[in-house]
Structure formats: structure tokens, C-alpha cells
Design a protein around this motif. Structure first.
Motif, PDB file in Angstrom:
ATOM      1  N   THR A  21       0.809  -1.226   0.000  1.00 50.25           N
ATOM      2  CA  THR A  21       0.000   0.000   0.000  1.00 50.25           C
ATOM      3  C   THR A  21       0.838   1.270   0.000  1.00 50.25           C
ATOM      4  OG1 THR A  21      -0.096  -0.046   2.418  1.00 50.25           O
ATOM      5  CG2 THR A  21      -1.835  -1.220   1.230  1.00 50.25           C
ATOM      6  N   GLY A  22       2.133   1.144   0.241  1.00 50.97           N
ATOM      7  CA  GLY A  22       3.002   2.317   0.298  1.00 50.97           C
ATOM      8  C   GLY A  22       2.808   3.146   1.537  1.00 50.97           C
ATOM      9  N   SER A  23       2.182   2.579   2.562  1.00 48.86           N
ATOM     10  CA  SER A  23       1.938   3.328   3.796  1.00 48.86           C
ATOM     11  C   SER A  23       3.092   3.105   4.767  1.00 48.86           C
ATOM     12  CB  SER A  23       0.631   2.849   4.439  1.00 48.86           C
ATOM     13  OG  SER A  23       0.772   1.517   4.888  1.00 48.86           O
ATOM     14  N   PRO A  24       3.267   4.029   5.729  1.00 47.79           N
ATOM     15  CA  PRO A  24       4.284   3.800   6.768  1.00 47.79           C
ATOM     16  C   PRO A  24       3.853   2.671   7.701  1.00 47.79           C
ATOM     17  CG  PRO A  24       3.037   5.762   7.268  1.00 47.79           C
ATOM     18  CD  PRO A  24       2.553   5.318   5.905  1.00 47.79           C
ATOM     19  N   VAL A  25       4.778   2.247   8.567  1.00 44.48           N
ATOM     20  CA  VAL A  25       4.501   1.196   9.533  1.00 44.48           C
ATOM     21  C   VAL A  25       4.829   1.735  10.921  1.00 44.48           C
ATOM     22  CG1 VAL A  25       6.807   0.180   9.346  1.00 44.48           C
ATOM     23  CG2 VAL A  25       4.896  -1.229  10.103  1.00 44.48           C
ATOM     24  N   PHE A  26       4.024   1.322  11.895  1.00 48.06           N
ATOM     25  CA  PHE A  26       4.225   1.799  13.265  1.00 48.06           C
ATOM     26  C   PHE A  26       5.012   0.735  14.038  1.00 48.06           C
ATOM     27  CE2 PHE A  26       2.670   2.435  17.705  1.00 48.06           C
ATOM     28  CZ  PHE A  26       3.173   3.727  17.893  1.00 48.06           C
ATOM     29  N   LEU A  27       6.212   1.106  14.503  1.00 45.33           N
ATOM     30  CA  LEU A  27       7.081   0.196  15.250  1.00 45.33           C
ATOM     31  C   LEU A  27       6.994   0.544  16.729  1.00 45.33           C
ATOM     32  CD1 LEU A  27      10.226   0.346  12.928  1.00 45.33           C
ATOM     33  CD2 LEU A  27       8.336  -1.283  12.866  1.00 45.33           C
ATOM     34  N   VAL A  28       6.521  -0.406  17.550  1.00 46.34           N
ATOM     35  CA  VAL A  28       6.325  -0.170  18.973  1.00 46.34           C
ATOM     36  C   VAL A  28       6.911  -1.354  19.750  1.00 46.34           C
ATOM     37  CG1 VAL A  28       4.027  -1.224  18.955  1.00 46.34           C
ATOM     38  CG2 VAL A  28       4.646   0.389  20.775  1.00 46.34           C
ATOM     39  N   ALA A  29       7.541  -1.066  20.871  1.00 45.37           N
ATOM     40  CA  ALA A  29       8.191  -2.107  21.675  1.00 45.37           C
ATOM     41  C   ALA A  29       7.150  -2.910  22.455  1.00 45.37           C
ATOM     42  CB  ALA A  29       9.203  -1.489  22.631  1.00 45.37           C
ATOM     43  N   GLN A  30       7.482  -4.177  22.658  1.00 45.21           N
ATOM     44  CA  GLN A  30       6.624  -5.105  23.389  1.00 45.21           C
ATOM     45  C   GLN A  30       7.092  -5.168  24.846  1.00 45.21           C
ATOM     46  OE1 GLN A  30       5.685  -8.646  21.098  1.00 45.21           O
ATOM     47  NE2 GLN A  30       5.810  -9.891  22.962  1.00 45.21           N
ATOM     48  N   LYS A  31       6.150  -5.096  25.790  1.00 45.32           N
ATOM     49  CA  LYS A  31       6.522  -5.076  27.208  1.00 45.32           C
ATOM     50  C   LYS A  31       7.145  -6.399  27.642  1.00 45.32           C
ATOM     51  CE  LYS A  31       2.814  -1.820  28.389  1.00 45.32           C
ATOM     52  NZ  LYS A  31       1.565  -1.629  29.167  1.00 45.32           N
ATOM     53  N   ASP A  32       6.497  -7.499  27.341  1.00 49.63           N
ATOM     54  CA  ASP A  32       7.000  -8.839  27.699  1.00 49.63           C
ATOM     55  C   ASP A  32       7.400  -9.549  26.412  1.00 49.63           C
ATOM     56  OD1 ASP A  32       5.621 -11.674  29.597  1.00 49.63           O
ATOM     57  OD2 ASP A  32       7.606 -11.287  28.737  1.00 49.63           O
ATOM     58  N   ILE A  33       8.686  -9.793  26.272  1.00 51.73           N
ATOM     59  CA  ILE A  33       9.166 -10.353  24.997  1.00 51.73           C
ATOM     60  C   ILE A  33       8.760 -11.808  24.820  1.00 51.73           C
ATOM     61  CG2 ILE A  33      11.117  -8.751  24.939  1.00 51.73           C
ATOM     62  CD1 ILE A  33      12.904 -11.039  25.828  1.00 51.73           C
ATOM     63  N   SER A  34       8.270 -12.478  25.888  1.00 51.31           N
ATOM     64  CA  SER A  34       7.892 -13.888  25.759  1.00 51.31           C
ATOM     65  C   SER A  34       6.514 -14.075  25.145  1.00 51.31           C
ATOM     66  CB  SER A  34       7.936 -14.566  27.133  1.00 51.31           C
ATOM     67  OG  SER A  34       6.983 -13.977  28.001  1.00 51.31           O
TER      68      SER A  34
END
Length: 806
Positions: A49-62
Motif C-alpha cells: 500500500t506504500g503506507s508507513p509502519v508503526f514500530l512499537v516495543a513489546q513489554k513482555d518479549i515472551s
């Protein structure tokens, strides 16, 4: 923060990627790997789609499939620059952070994450104040210090930071490129004000610099310590070389001490050559090496052995007899055999290969006899128990190259005795184990063989050691579990059970004085009558030996000591009436013989490793379909005896007056009481046969009679073993008549005279003779024909028995 109309205009929907262990900042170009399907589909959607992507950190990596509560609120709106497919279904992606964003809500979680994102604009700078400039300079210095301390930090990072005057950008760039906790990075990301963001970064960077400084200090100290150790090692080696040239120093003293020990010891030439060779190897080893430790241990063990040291043996028959009589009552045949052994040693001192094996129930004095022999013959005593030993290395030792290697128990016993001609007592040789680590009984074949043990090789020593002068005595409760080749090396001396009169004398002359001395009692303070001793033996103990009797006498001594101390009693005289007060309720009662002759109940005699036992056999016959039930925890051999007895009875049913089809219409239940005790052996055949015939015919079995012997399908009675213990059990339980196989008649000479005088023995060859002697009434028969009677030995007369049909 209140959402303004301008903020609403910047709200958009875009794919969301949850990051594990990673935080992306704006205005930074970075690449990372993506493996989860939902993240890969988010990337593909963004590229399509040519749209940006939202990168957000995960609190619990498991968490594998996150929802909105598993994600931080603030992340980075980024543009996807490049996607590269990697082996293993992984994707490497390059992104460029554009701006901070806030996750308002997740619109979907399948097949990928998609959310409503609010763009958070950067606050505009109003100018650079002196405070801001000071903070930036301090941050530059801290980052420069960080690059000096941190390993593998590119110098370009410092140049890039110094080229910027934007506090917000500097904060984001440094936080992105240095390792720190994800929660700290998220704190920097969530701060929109550039100056406050730089302040937070300054605090975090200051902590990281302090941690790096401490880490470097610890590593520096470790390197210095290692360097000091290496320096000491080189200096010691140089000192060692100088001392070797001068013949001085501790190392030279140690080696010279070993040389003197080797020279003074009475070593065989082969052993001396081996130890000299090992000592030369030790002198060439570096200080503190593991090989030097092994060699020192080997030399110490070898030189501590008593090479050529012998005690002067006293070979005197009167002296040995005197010691044995002082410490043991009875056991005349055992003493006689030991005195014969001593007499032969007196005439032929060089005689080898005599290994005695003392076999008998527990508590009859096997170990104490061996200890008395060592005392009388002036031999050092070394005792080792073989019970439960299952590792061959326990006998032969371990190879010295193994960690924790040590010599075997035989060489250790020689070392402890300090003599090459000790008496080594091998206790419980019948309880040797065997597993994947070897067979210790096979290793003992060399030890107990007079032709081989002159050159016994322990795995640790690696040199032969002469065991031919060692006197080996073994003890066992039974011969059944000793391997035949090992038993062939030994001469067996059997110690039978004690009679009650012998126990009385042992208790009066040996055990009671010993226990009184142990408990601090004088002879005048405690007296136990002979009648009390007899009552203790009959009512409180039931054993072949005297260990329980010793414990009972110890209990009397304890209670006597309590009364002497508490009540001030001067002297106590104990009779049989006082035993209940001192020992409690009697544990055993004399065997209650039925006043009436019983049907289907026979007293059998059994042998166990702890002596003889009286074993009742009960048979019950009920209407049924011909089932045979065997109960009482019986072994296979005893079950086979029961079926053999049944087959014999079926073949003789017409002579016994039993219906020929009884096995179709009657159920027979054979039971041995005390079902929790395992029972097996080939000597219960005639007892089972007699009990079955009695139950089937209704003829009672005589009172006071016991029997032992195996029966064949044709009715022959086969000989048995353990006759001494079985007759002792019959005597102990008040039996008057014992039926034995005729082939055991020769063994009656070995039975104790007290038992022979008290019992009447009936020797039988066939089962019909057993039935004639055991059943009290004639069996029902159409015709009567006299059978040859069985020979009767003893003082009592045999009552007339039943006559069987021919």
C-alpha cells in the motif's frame, strides 16, 4: 494530553509491528530481522500500500501473539526502505524512523496487527540557552568517555554526535546506538521535549559510564593478577633450575627424601625400578602441575606400604586354645579345626593357600573367632566388610590416571595393618554384589588363591605385591550365594546354632559380665539367676546366635543403673519373676501343641540364613471342581513340591483309601502361615504329602511330630540339607519326634548331643513310611498288608501307625 483538532488531522491507520528487545527512534536508519508471521504480513501490507509502519516495543518479549495491553503506547512511525528474504523464512528489513506516534487502539490482530496511530509532533526549539549549551557539552564529554571505555564502538558515532547542535536529535541518536535497557530507551522515546529528553539521556549515560569504568577496573585487576601468577611461575621455574644446579632448595629436599625412602625400603627389584622411574618423571614436572600431584600421590602410597615388614608370629596350639576358650564357649568342632590349622603352621610355616570360611547364622561368633585368632597368633588384624560391594575397583583399585584414584581395599588393609603377614577378615563374603562396573567376586579369585596372590597386582600400584603370607578368613551366613569358583578357594567351617543351655552359659560367663562392665556396674550390684537367663532365652529371644540375648541383658543393666542412681539401691537380684518389670511382656511363648491330634496340619522344618525354623503346613479340602490353591508367599520349588505330592497321592489313591476321582470333586487349599515371609526350598515335600492325606482321609496327625524331606512322584524320600539347624529348631519348639530321610542318617553324628538325646528320629525311604509314622489312626482300607517299618533312632518308642492297602 488533550487531543486538539490539529492532532486529529494527523491520526491515521497503518500496520503495526511489535518489537521484542528493540526500540526504534525517529530520524535514524536501522535494519533488523523479522520472524513472526503477523510482523511479516504487516511489512508486506506496508510495501503493497506504500503506507508507513508503526514500530512499537513489546513489554513482555515472551508473548508470541500480543494485543494492545502487551504493547507500549508510544512508538515510531517509520518508512520501510528495503526488505530482504533470509534463509529459514526470516525477513531482514531496513526502516527509517520519521516521527513519534501514539497507539490509540488496535483495529485488528489477525492476520496482522493494524492500529489507529496519532502522530506526536516534535516541540519546536526556541533557541539555545546557556543551560542547554552546558548540558550538551557535558553530554559530549560523557559520550566521549563512553566511546573510550566501551569495546567495539565506532569513532564515527562520536563525530556524528559532535556535528549536531539539536538536543532532541542528539538524545535519539545516542540512545539508538548504545546498549542500555529497553525500559530506559522507552523512557527517552516517550519524552517529547528535547531538553528534558537530553537531561534523561545525560543521567542514563552517566550511569553507563560508571558501570563501564567498574567493569574495566575489574578486568584490569584480573589481568594484573593473572600476570602476577605468570610472573611468579617463571620466577619459581628459574629458582628451581638454579636450585637443581646447586643441589639446594625445597624441591631438591623433597626428591632426595623420596630417594632415601626408596633406598631404605626392602623393595623387590621390579618395584624399586618402577618407583625410581616415577621419581625421575616427577623431577621433570613443572611446579603445581596435575601430573606432579598424581606422581606424588602414587609414590606416597607405594612407600607407605609395609614392604618386607612382618610381625613375629606365635604359632602355639596351647596359646591359641587358651585364648579361644577364654573368649568363646562351646564351638568344640570349630576350635578343633582352628587348632589343627595352627598345628600344621607350626610344623610347616611355609604352607600357603589355607583360606578358612566360617559359615553360620548371625550372632554365633564368626567374626569374634577370627579376631581371637589374630590375637592368639600375634598377627595384625585388618577387617573389611564386603556386604553390598559391587565395584571390582573396590578390590583391585583404580588406575592412577583417573581423578580421585585410590588403591583397592586389600592394599588399603595391608597399609593399615602395617605388616605383610596380617590376618585379613573378609566379612559377609556371601553378600557381594555385581553390576556394570565389574564382578568383585572374580577379583577375589586371585586374592584368595595361594598360587596367584604372591604376585597380586593392584590397578593403582601397577607393581606386584606379595599376599602369600596373609592369613585370609572369610565369614558368611550361607554358601548358596557364594560363586562356586570362589567357594572352591576356601575351606568351609560351619558354626551351628547354640542350644539353650549353651546360651545360658554364654550369657552367664561372657555377655552379662561384659554388659555390666560397659554400664559401670560392679559384680555385687547386679545378679541374674540361671532361671532368669533361661526365661529370657525362651520367652524374649528366638534366634540362632546370642545378639538379641546380649541386647536384653543390656536393657537389664540400663534399668539397674537407673535404680542404683535414682533410688540408691545397693544390690539387685533378678529372677524369672522380675523379668516382666525389666523387659516387659514376653515376646514369644512356647509352641502350643494341640491337645487333640489335628487333621491336615503338619509341622515342617525349614532352614534359613539365620537358623532353623518350624514351618506349619495346613491343608483344607472342600467340595469343588478340582482346584489346587497354594498360598503363603511360596517360591517355585515349593509349589512344584505341592504338585508332586498331589500327583503321588493320585497314583496311590486306592492304597490310601481315597476316592479315585477326588481331584475332580474336591478343592485342595495348601497354606503356609506367615504369608509375608517368602518361603522356598526342596524339603517340604513329605510334610505337604502328609497334610494332604490327613485332610483327604480325615486321619489326624500325631502330636509333637515334625518332618523334613522331599518326595518324588514315585514316593521316594530324598535327602535334605541344614539338618543341624532344623533339628535345633525342632528341639527349641518342643518337638519330640522328627522324621528324616534315610540318606540323612549319616548326618546325625554332627548334631549336638543335647538335641540327639531329647529327640526321637525316624528314618524313612518312602512316603508310605512317613504316613505310617505320622498319622495316628489306620487309614480306611479293604485289605491290610504290613509294610516294612522305618528304623527308629532315639529313646522314645514309636506308636503303631496305620497300615496301607497294597
Amino acid at each position: 494530553m488533550t487531543t486538539t483538532q490539529k492532532d486529529i488531522l494527523h491520526t491515521s491507520t497503518m500496520p503495526v509491528i511489535a518489537l521484542r528487545g528493540l526500540t526504534i527512534f525517529p530520524n535514524v536508519l536501522i535494519h533488523f530481522d523479522v520472524a513472526r508471521d503477523i510482523s511479516i504480513k504487516s511489512l508486506e501490507t506496508a510495501m503493497t500500500t506504500g503506507s508507513p509502519v508503526f514500530l512499537v516495543a513489546q513489554k513482555d518479549i515472551s508473548v508470541e501473539v500480543p494485543d494492545q495491553r502487551d504493547l507500549y503506547v508510544v512508538g515510531t512511525i517509520s518508512n520501510v526502505r528495503q526488505i530482504l528474504r533470509m534463509p529459514g523464512d526470516n525477513v531482514r528489513v531496513m526502516v527509517e524512523g520519521q516521527a513519534r506516534g501514539k497507539l490509540l487502539r488496535l483495529l485488528r490482530t489477525e492476520p496482522y496487527l493494524e492500529g489507529e496511530i496519532l502522530e506526536l509532533p516534535e516541540e519546536e526549539r526556541t533557541g539555545t540557552s546557556a543551560r542547554t549549551e552546558a548540558l550538551m557539552r557535558s553530554t559530549y564529554e560523557l559520550f566521549q568517555r563512553y566511546t573510550e571505555l566501551a569495546p567495539k564502538v565506532s569513532p564515527d558515532l562520536l563525530i556524528h554526535v559532535l556535528a549536531s547542535q539539536d538536543p532532541g536529535y542528539i538524545s535519539d541518536y545516542i540512545a539508538q546506538n548504545i546498549p542500555m535497557r529497553n525500559s530506559d530507551k522507552q523512557t527517552i522515546l516517550e519524552e517529547r521535549r528535547p531538553l528534558r529528553r537530553l537531561e534523561k539521556l545525560h543521567r542514563l549515560l552517566d550511569r553507563e559510564v560508571e558501570i563501564l569504568a567498574l567493569d574495566n577496573e575489574i578486568q584490569s585487576k584480573a589481568r594484573e593478577q593473572m600476570s602476577d601468577q605468570q610472573r611468579d611461575y617463571y620466577l619459581r621455574e628459574q629458582m628451581k633450575a638454579i636450585q637443581n644446579e646447586l643441589g639446594e632448595g625445597d624441591g631438591a629436599d623433597e626428591f632426595e627424601e623420596y630417594r632415601q625412602k626408596i633406598a631404605k625400603a626392602a623393595l623387590p627389584d621390579e618395584v624399586r625400578e618402577k618407583l625410581t622411574k616415577e621419581l625421575n618423571r616427577l623431577t621433570k614436572q613443572p611446579f603445581g602441575s596435575s601430573e606432579a600431584t598424581v606422581l606424588r600421590s602414587y609414590l606416597d602410597v607405594c612407600l607407605e606400604l609395609p614392604w618386607g615388614k612382618y610381625t613375629k608370629e606365635k604359632i602355639s596350639v596351647p596359646a591359641v586354645r587358651r585364648v579361644l576358650d577364654q573368649e568363646h564357649y562351646g564351638l568344640d568342632k570349630v576350635k578343633e579345626r582352628i587348632l589343627e590349622f595352627v598345628a600344621v603352621k607350626q610344623l610347616a610355616p611355609a604352607l600357603k593357600g589355607q583360606v578358612l570360611c566360617l559359615v553360620g547364622p548371625p550372632g554365633v561368633g564368626k567374626t569374634s573367632i577370627a579376631m581371637s585368632m589374630a590375637k592368639a597368633m600375634n598377627r595384625k588384624l585388618a577387617r573389611l566388610s564386603l556386604g553390598g560391594v559391587s565395584d571390582e575397583a573396590e578390590i583391585r583399585g583404580h588406575r592412577k590416571t583417573y581423578v580421585g584414584a585410590m588403591p583397592g581395599r586389600i592394599i588399603t588393609a595391608i597399609q593399615q595393618a602395617g605388616s605383610c603377614n596380617p590376618l585379613i577378615l573378609l566379612d559377609e563374603i556371601d553378600k557381594l554384589g555385581r553390576d556394570h562396573r565389574g564382578d568383585p567376586s572374580s577379583a577375589l579369585l586371585e586374592v584368595l588363591d595361594g598360587e596367584q596372590n604372591a604376585t597380586f597386582r593392584d590397578n593403582f600400584l601397577e607393581v606386584p605385591f606379595d599376599l602369600s603370607q596373609v592369613l585370609f578368613i572369610t565369614t558368611a551366613n550361607t554358601l548358596d550365594t557364594i560363586p562356586r569358583p570362589l567357594l572352591d578357594r576356601m575351606e568351609v567351617i560351619e558354626l551351628s546354632s547354640y542350644t539353650d543351655e549353651e546360651k545360658v552359659q554364654i550369657g552367664k560367663k561372657y555377655l552379662l559380665p561384659k554388659e555390666m562392665k560397659r554400664h559401670g556396674l560392679e559384680k555385687s550390684q547386679l545378679k541374674v539367676s540361671d532361671s532368669a537367663l533361661r526365661e529370657i532365652i525362651s520367652a524374649y529371644t528366638r534366634e540362632s546366635g546370642v545378639r538379641v540375648l546380649e541386647r536384653m541383658l543390656a536393657a537389664i543393666c540400663r534399668k539397674t543403673a537407673m535404680r542404683v542412681v535414682s533410688d540408691g539401691v545397693k544390690s539387685i537380684h533378678i529372677t524369672e519373676k522380675d523379668l516382666k518389670e525389666y523387659l516387659g511382656v514376653p515376646r514369644y511363648y512356647p509352641e502350643r501343641q494341640a491337645l487333640e491330634e489335628r487333621i491336615g496340619v503338619v509341622n515342617g522344618l525349614a532352614w534359613t540364613s539365620v537358623g532353623g525354623e518350624l514351618l506349619e503346613v495346613e491343608v483344607n479340602v472342600v467340595p469343588g471342581a478340582g482346584k489346587v490353591e497354594l498360598t503363603g508367599n511360596l517360591g517355585d520349588v515349593m509349589k512344584e513340591s505341592a504338585y508332586a505330592a498331589l500327583s503321588f497321592i493320585r497314583s496311590q489313591s486306592d492304597r490310601l483309601g481315597i476316592p479315585a476321582d477326588f481331584y475332580k470333586e474336591k478343592d485342595i487349599h495348601v497354606h503356609f502361615p506367615e504369608g509375608a515371609v517368602p518361603k522356598d526350598g526342596p524339603s517340604a515335600g513329605i510334610a505337604i504329602t502328609t497334610a494332604m492325606v490327613s485332610a483327604l482321609t480325615g486321619c489326624p496327625v500325631r502330636r509333637g511330630i515334625a518332618m523334613t524331606g522331599e518326595v518324588t512322584l514315585r514316593g521316594r524320600v530324598l535327602p535334605i540339607g541344614g539338618l543341624k539347624e532344623k533339628t535345633m529348631a525342632a528341639f527349641r519348639n518342643g518337638i519330640k519326634t522328627v522324621i528324616l530321610p534315610a540318606d540323612n542318617g549319616k548326618d546325625l553324628e554332627e548334631i549336638d548331643q543335647t538335641v540327639r538325646k531329647a529327640l526321637q528320629f525316624i528314618l524313612v525311604e518312602r512316603a508310605d513310611q512317613v504316613l505310617s509314622a505320622a498319622l495316628s489312626h489306620p487309614l480306611p482300607s479293604a485289605e491290610e498288608q504290613r509294610e516294612p517299618s522305618a528304623p527308629v533312632l532315639g529313646t522314645a518308642k514309636r506308636a503303631p501307625g496305620p497300615r496301607l492297602r497294597q
